[in-house]
Write an enzyme that holds these catalytic residues in place. Structure first.
Site, PDB file in Angstrom:
ATOM      1  N   HIS A 173       0.832  -1.212   0.000  1.00  0.00           N
ATOM      2  CA  HIS A 173       0.000   0.000   0.000  1.00  0.00           C
ATOM      3  C   HIS A 173       0.867   1.263   0.000  1.00  0.00           C
ATOM      4  O   HIS A 173       0.601   2.216  -0.728  1.00  0.00           O
ATOM      5  CB  HIS A 173      -0.880   0.047   1.258  1.00  0.00           C
ATOM      6  CG  HIS A 173      -1.904  -1.041   1.348  1.00  0.00           C
ATOM      7  ND1 HIS A 173      -2.059  -1.825   2.465  1.00  0.00           N
ATOM      8  CD2 HIS A 173      -2.839  -1.465   0.460  1.00  0.00           C
ATOM      9  CE1 HIS A 173      -3.044  -2.682   2.268  1.00  0.00           C
ATOM     10  NE2 HIS A 173      -3.539  -2.499   1.062  1.00  0.00           N
ATOM     11  N   LYS A 213     -15.540  -7.025   5.575  1.00  0.00           N
ATOM     12  CA  LYS A 213     -14.507  -7.979   5.976  1.00  0.00           C
ATOM     13  C   LYS A 213     -14.286  -8.038   7.488  1.00  0.00           C
ATOM     14  O   LYS A 213     -13.383  -8.721   7.931  1.00  0.00           O
ATOM     15  CB  LYS A 213     -13.181  -7.593   5.301  1.00  0.00           C
ATOM     16  CG  LYS A 213     -13.210  -7.726   3.787  1.00  0.00           C
ATOM     17  CD  LYS A 213     -11.909  -7.218   3.193  1.00  0.00           C
ATOM     18  CE  LYS A 213     -11.874  -7.325   1.686  1.00  0.00           C
ATOM     19  NZ  LYS A 213     -10.720  -6.624   1.128  1.00  0.00           N
ATOM     20  N   ARG A 227      -2.000  -6.533  -8.187  1.00  0.00           N
ATOM     21  CA  ARG A 227      -0.900  -7.435  -7.857  1.00  0.00           C
ATOM     22  C   ARG A 227      -0.776  -8.562  -8.871  1.00  0.00           C
ATOM     23  O   ARG A 227       0.285  -8.847  -9.373  1.00  0.00           O
ATOM     24  CB  ARG A 227      -1.114  -8.047  -6.464  1.00  0.00           C
ATOM     25  CG  ARG A 227      -0.726  -7.138  -5.354  1.00  0.00           C
ATOM     26  CD  ARG A 227      -1.336  -7.594  -4.072  1.00  0.00           C
ATOM     27  NE  ARG A 227      -2.775  -7.445  -4.098  1.00  0.00           N
ATOM     28  CZ  ARG A 227      -3.554  -7.567  -3.048  1.00  0.00           C
ATOM     29  NH1 ARG A 227      -3.038  -7.881  -1.892  1.00  0.00           N
ATOM     30  NH2 ARG A 227      -4.852  -7.385  -3.152  1.00  0.00           N
ATOM     31  N   SER A 249      -2.636  -7.516   3.297  1.00  0.00           N
ATOM     32  CA  SER A 249      -2.930  -7.381   4.733  1.00  0.00           C
ATOM     33  C   SER A 249      -3.359  -8.732   5.301  1.00  0.00           C
ATOM     34  O   SER A 249      -2.989  -9.089   6.419  1.00  0.00           O
ATOM     35  CB  SER A 249      -4.045  -6.359   4.962  1.00  0.00           C
ATOM     36  OG  SER A 249      -3.683  -5.110   4.439  1.00  0.00           O
TER      37      SER A 249
HETATM   38  P1  ADP Z   1      -9.755  -3.602  -0.547  1.00  0.00           P
HETATM   39  O1  ADP Z   1     -10.498  -4.232   0.574  1.00  0.00           O
HETATM   40  O2  ADP Z   1     -10.439  -2.416  -1.138  1.00  0.00           O
HETATM   41  O3  ADP Z   1      -9.206  -4.547  -1.583  1.00  0.00           O
HETATM   42  P2  ADP Z   1      -7.066  -3.390   0.433  1.00  0.00           P
HETATM   43  O4  ADP Z   1      -6.623  -2.620   1.621  1.00  0.00           O
HETATM   44  O5  ADP Z   1      -6.918  -4.883   0.501  1.00  0.00           O
HETATM   45  O6  ADP Z   1      -8.530  -2.944   0.197  1.00  0.00           O
HETATM   46  O7  ADP Z   1      -6.330  -2.864  -0.858  1.00  0.00           O
HETATM   47  C1  ADP Z   1      -6.473  -1.541  -1.306  1.00  0.00           C
HETATM   48  C2  ADP Z   1      -5.839  -1.412  -2.679  1.00  0.00           C
HETATM   49  O8  ADP Z   1      -4.450  -1.644  -2.588  1.00  0.00           O
HETATM   50  C3  ADP Z   1      -6.351  -2.393  -3.711  1.00  0.00           C
HETATM   51  O9  ADP Z   1      -6.401  -1.729  -4.969  1.00  0.00           O
HETATM   52  C4  ADP Z   1      -5.302  -3.467  -3.728  1.00  0.00           C
HETATM   53  O10 ADP Z   1      -5.245  -4.144  -4.971  1.00  0.00           O
HETATM   54  C5  ADP Z   1      -4.057  -2.639  -3.511  1.00  0.00           C
HETATM   55  N1  ADP Z   1      -2.961  -3.416  -2.941  1.00  0.00           N
HETATM   56  C6  ADP Z   1      -2.968  -4.177  -1.838  1.00  0.00           C
HETATM   57  N2  ADP Z   1      -1.776  -4.772  -1.624  1.00  0.00           N
HETATM   58  C7  ADP Z   1      -0.978  -4.377  -2.660  1.00  0.00           C
HETATM   59  C8  ADP Z   1       0.377  -4.673  -3.053  1.00  0.00           C
HETATM   60  N3  ADP Z   1       1.135  -5.513  -2.352  1.00  0.00           N
HETATM   61  N4  ADP Z   1       0.850  -4.084  -4.179  1.00  0.00           N
HETATM   62  C9  ADP Z   1       0.058  -3.267  -4.899  1.00  0.00           C
HETATM   63  N5  ADP Z   1      -1.221  -2.960  -4.605  1.00  0.00           N
HETATM   64  C10 ADP Z   1      -1.735  -3.503  -3.494  1.00  0.00           C
END
Ligand code: ADP
Length: 163
Positions: free
Chosen positions: A17, A41, A90, A128
């Site tokens: 992130h 979630k 990803r 996460s």
């Molecule tokens: P959501 O519940 O909206 O998916 P996340 O917190 O899991 O929220 O992710 C928010 C954004 O960050 C999403 O677009 C996700 O694809 C991106 N993201 C999460 N981890 C990574 C990573 N390791 N590299 C690039 N983008 C990421």
């Protein structure tokens, strides 16, 4: 002036992130990170805690703001006069859902565009969910997030255990 919003759960934020935030801050004049309140979630951290963690982790990037939000990303974008929604990609597994979301958002708000930043290779496996799983079994978290976030995660899991 181009403003981008970057919505997500950030439960908690990872290096993946933070990398997207940093890169978006170079491409856009202002980046407003939206921390989703009512995630289906059932998050480990409260929205205030997730905002707080991200504020500390991004304090050195002047054009980044962290804000909690509820509801649709397109409404959050409009509230902040943003023209762009940033999302991270990803792997192919992210793609189908992200494409559908981007298309839905386009129908809801044709004036707001979605921009995808592809993950930096070293963070491609970082999420996460996986980070929390590794933390629950006392694995090495140093590749997942900065030390302050790891500490917050370990404290939170300890707190949960003693409940
Ligand atoms: P959501 O519940 O909206 O998916 P996340 O917190 O899991 O929220 O992710 C928010 C954004 O960050 C999403 O677009 C996700 O694809 C991106 N993201 C999460 N981890 C990574 C990573 N390791 N590299 C690039 N983008 C990421």
């Amino acid at each position: 002036m181009v403003t981008a919003v970057y919505p997500g759960s950030f439960d908690p934020a990872t290096y993946g992130h933070l990398d997207i935030i940093k890169r978006a801050s170079l491409s856009f004049d202002r980046v407003v990170v939206g921390v989703l309140h009512n995630s289906s979630k059932s998050p480990l951290f409260s929205v205030e805690e997730r905002v707080n963690i991200l504020e500390k982790a991004t304090k050195n990037i002047p054009n980044v703001l962290i804000r909690p939000f509820d509801g649709l990303s397109v409404n959050f974008a409009r509230e902040h006069d943003a023209q762009v929604i940033v999302r991270g990609l990803r792997a192919v597994t992210d793609f189908e859902y992200e494409l559908q979301m981007a298309q839905t958002n386009r129908v809801l708000a044709p004036d707001v565009d979605t921009v995808f930043l592809t993950t930096s290779l070293e963070y491609a496996y970082v999420s996460s969910t996986i980070m929390k799983e590794v933390a629950r079994y006392d694995g090495d978290l140093s590749k997942f997030a900065p030390p302050e976030i790891i500490q917050a995660l370990q404290d939170k899991l300890q707190e949960e255990k003693s409940k």
